[in-house]
Design a protein around this motif. Sequence first.
Motif, PDB file in Angstrom:
ATOM      1  N   ARG A 232       0.835  -1.207   0.000  1.00  0.00           N
ATOM      2  CA  ARG A 232       0.000   0.000   0.000  1.00  0.00           C
ATOM      3  C   ARG A 232       0.876   1.267   0.000  1.00  0.00           C
ATOM      4  NH1 ARG A 232      -0.093  -1.821   5.297  1.00  0.00           N
ATOM      5  NH2 ARG A 232       0.428  -0.169   6.780  1.00  0.00           N
ATOM      6  N   VAL A 235       4.341   2.773   2.443  1.00  0.00           N
ATOM      7  CA  VAL A 235       5.047   1.764   3.257  1.00  0.00           C
ATOM      8  C   VAL A 235       6.558   1.842   3.013  1.00  0.00           C
ATOM      9  CG1 VAL A 235       3.163   0.119   3.596  1.00  0.00           C
ATOM     10  CG2 VAL A 235       4.577   0.001   1.526  1.00  0.00           C
ATOM     11  N   GLY A 236       6.949   2.561   1.948  1.00  0.00           N
ATOM     12  CA  GLY A 236       8.379   2.750   1.693  1.00  0.00           C
ATOM     13  C   GLY A 236       8.882   2.009   0.461  1.00  0.00           C
ATOM     14  N   SER A 239      11.381   4.171  -1.465  1.00  0.00           N
ATOM     15  CA  SER A 239      12.609   4.308  -0.679  1.00  0.00           C
ATOM     16  C   SER A 239      13.455   3.044  -0.790  1.00  0.00           C
ATOM     17  CB  SER A 239      12.292   4.563   0.791  1.00  0.00           C
ATOM     18  OG  SER A 239      11.368   5.610   0.906  1.00  0.00           O
ATOM     19  N   LEU A 347      11.208   1.654  13.500  1.00  0.00           N
ATOM     20  CA  LEU A 347      10.129   2.214  14.318  1.00  0.00           C
ATOM     21  C   LEU A 347       9.706   1.303  15.471  1.00  0.00           C
ATOM     22  CD1 LEU A 347       7.748   3.772  11.607  1.00  0.00           C
ATOM     23  CD2 LEU A 347       9.521   4.898  12.968  1.00  0.00           C
ATOM     24  N   SER A 374      15.155   3.754   5.609  1.00  0.00           N
ATOM     25  CA  SER A 374      15.734   5.021   6.050  1.00  0.00           C
ATOM     26  C   SER A 374      17.083   4.810   6.744  1.00  0.00           C
ATOM     27  CB  SER A 374      14.763   5.782   6.952  1.00  0.00           C
ATOM     28  OG  SER A 374      14.519   5.011   8.101  1.00  0.00           O
TER      29      SER A 374
HETATM   30  P1  GDP Z   1       5.828   4.356  -1.115  1.00  0.00           P
HETATM   31  O1  GDP Z   1       4.603   5.189  -1.272  1.00  0.00           O
HETATM   32  O2  GDP Z   1       5.483   2.985  -0.665  1.00  0.00           O
HETATM   33  O3  GDP Z   1       6.714   4.361  -2.301  1.00  0.00           O
HETATM   34  O4  GDP Z   1       6.639   4.970   0.129  1.00  0.00           O
HETATM   35  P2  GDP Z   1       7.857   5.992   0.142  1.00  0.00           P
HETATM   36  O5  GDP Z   1       9.105   5.322  -0.194  1.00  0.00           O
HETATM   37  O6  GDP Z   1       7.484   7.192  -0.636  1.00  0.00           O
HETATM   38  O7  GDP Z   1       7.928   6.334   1.671  1.00  0.00           O
HETATM   39  C1  GDP Z   1       6.815   6.850   2.396  1.00  0.00           C
HETATM   40  C2  GDP Z   1       7.294   7.538   3.649  1.00  0.00           C
HETATM   41  O8  GDP Z   1       7.876   6.579   4.521  1.00  0.00           O
HETATM   42  C3  GDP Z   1       8.370   8.594   3.393  1.00  0.00           C
HETATM   43  O9  GDP Z   1       8.129   9.683   4.222  1.00  0.00           O
HETATM   44  C4  GDP Z   1       9.666   7.893   3.803  1.00  0.00           C
HETATM   45  O10 GDP Z   1      10.621   8.796   4.275  1.00  0.00           O
HETATM   46  C5  GDP Z   1       9.192   6.985   4.906  1.00  0.00           C
HETATM   47  N1  GDP Z   1      10.022   5.821   5.026  1.00  0.00           N
HETATM   48  C6  GDP Z   1      10.427   4.976   4.059  1.00  0.00           C
HETATM   49  N2  GDP Z   1      11.195   3.981   4.562  1.00  0.00           N
HETATM   50  C7  GDP Z   1      11.271   4.184   5.886  1.00  0.00           C
HETATM   51  C8  GDP Z   1      11.923   3.497   6.969  1.00  0.00           C
HETATM   52  O11 GDP Z   1      12.598   2.475   6.792  1.00  0.00           O
HETATM   53  N3  GDP Z   1      11.756   4.002   8.214  1.00  0.00           N
HETATM   54  C9  GDP Z   1      11.017   5.096   8.455  1.00  0.00           C
HETATM   55  N4  GDP Z   1      10.914   5.510   9.691  1.00  0.00           N
HETATM   56  N5  GDP Z   1      10.417   5.789   7.469  1.00  0.00           N
HETATM   57  C10 GDP Z   1      10.521   5.339   6.199  1.00  0.00           C
END
Ligand code: GDP
Length: 469
Positions: A232, A235-236, A239, A347, A374
């Motif tokens: 969804r 979720v990262g 990233s 987290l 992250s």
């Molecule tokens: P996507 O929509 O699934 O592609 O998610 P994104 O990669 O855009 O990440 C969504 C949010 O989650 C962003 O604000 C990221 O900085 C944060 N995020 C991604 N990976 C991590 C992680 O491993 N730890 C934390 N705390 N935040 C993360």
Amino acid sequence: MNQVQKGKIICAPATSGGGAIALIRVSGQGAVETLSEIFQPADNQIDITKAKGYSLILGTISSHDEFIDQVLVSVFRAPHSYTGEEMVEISCHASPFIQHRIIEILIEKGVETAAPGEFTMRAFMNGKMDLSQAEAVADIIAADSEAAHRLAASQLRGGFSAGIEKLRHELVTFASLIELELDFSEEDVQFANRFAMTETVIKIKDMVDRLASSFRLGNAIRKGIPVVIAGRPNVGKSSLLNLLLQEERAIVSDIPGTTRDTIEEVLHLGGLLFRFIDTAGLREGGDEIEELGMERTRSKLRAAEVVLAVAEATDTDESIAALAASIGEITGNSGARLIVLVNKSDLITRKRIAELKRELKDICPCPALFVSASQSEGIEQVRKQLIASVETGKLDNPQYIVTNARHYEALKNVSDSLRRVLDGFRDGIPTVLIATDVRQSIYYLGQITGRITPDDILGEIFSKFCIGK
Ligand code: GDP
């Protein structure tokens, strides 16, 4: 493009743009004689028309009084050349003007421009290689990973053809038994015992089916292993992908030019090329399961070799397992490998990670890796799992891996014909009908190596080659 015309000399540049030196190929009976009209050896004692095969001669190319370039000419005498014909290869300076001008004056001398793949087609026609080897030439040029190169190289060296020929030989032996029976059909003789014959056909069909089923892996390796990242929003996923690709981008950005026509993220790992498929349908808003239901996404998931299902460490074990299950339902028995990535492990506490791991072990149908995009944690594990998800062990025997859709289709047809032979034996069908299916199976197998390939199919195959090959 039909049969090679005797005496027709063809030429084309064999190198792509860039670099300092370019190669122009000229092939056909009389190629050396024709070149001698525009080429003056630096050593005026040398008569190029008398040059032996494999000689290398320095000189100049000019037209009337116009000096065009100083070049190095390689002479090949039939049949010891790539095409099996008399050939010359002109190494000139890579200026597009020079190449253009040399081709132009060759044309003035009656040489024709080569169609795509025409050199390789001539090599095939002259028995220098069979069709599957000729196709491997195109594959080896396009191979962009170690594994893809290994498969193409094995096919080029004839490993695959040898396997196919062996099967063909077994089928021909079998067919001759059947045909013998037909010759004596008046007397209603059954020479070979049906049981032994059935065994033989089953054995051959098994081998054919095994080869056909290797196409999924072979095709994935040739084109890049398709990986879908699902989960969804937020979720990262992006990233994680960025983290995986970080080093790759640094390496790849220095390599100019790419054979791919669509822009997508690719990752080289363990000699394999992974291709990350755009999963816009999964990335954008909406309810996850609803999103997964979208047909476009479904077909991407089914076509994937690997699915990375991304969840968050703050999710419950049930919701993580539910994500895996919903994806598993879509991919079904497509053969896609599922890996769950529990992201944002930063987290939660170590204790909670251990707890979640234990819970997931019981209810999650696939490996679950804890990562933190992250904090760049756990990424090495993801890389290892990606490599492990591909059956790289099979690459030890590249001659048994089918990479070409045309070969795959032919093998499916062989298998269908053999199925009919087996049904025929079981149902006591007359030998004359069984013989037809046996002949068909030999026909289809022969299509792979080009023993039996209609001209239009040959034209189609070679037209996909680049010019100069
Ligand atoms: P996507 O929509 O699934 O592609 O998610 P994104 O990669 O855009 O990440 C969504 C949010 O989650 C962003 O604000 C990221 O900085 C944060 N995020 C991604 N990976 C991590 C992680 O491993 N730890 C934390 N705390 N935040 C993360």
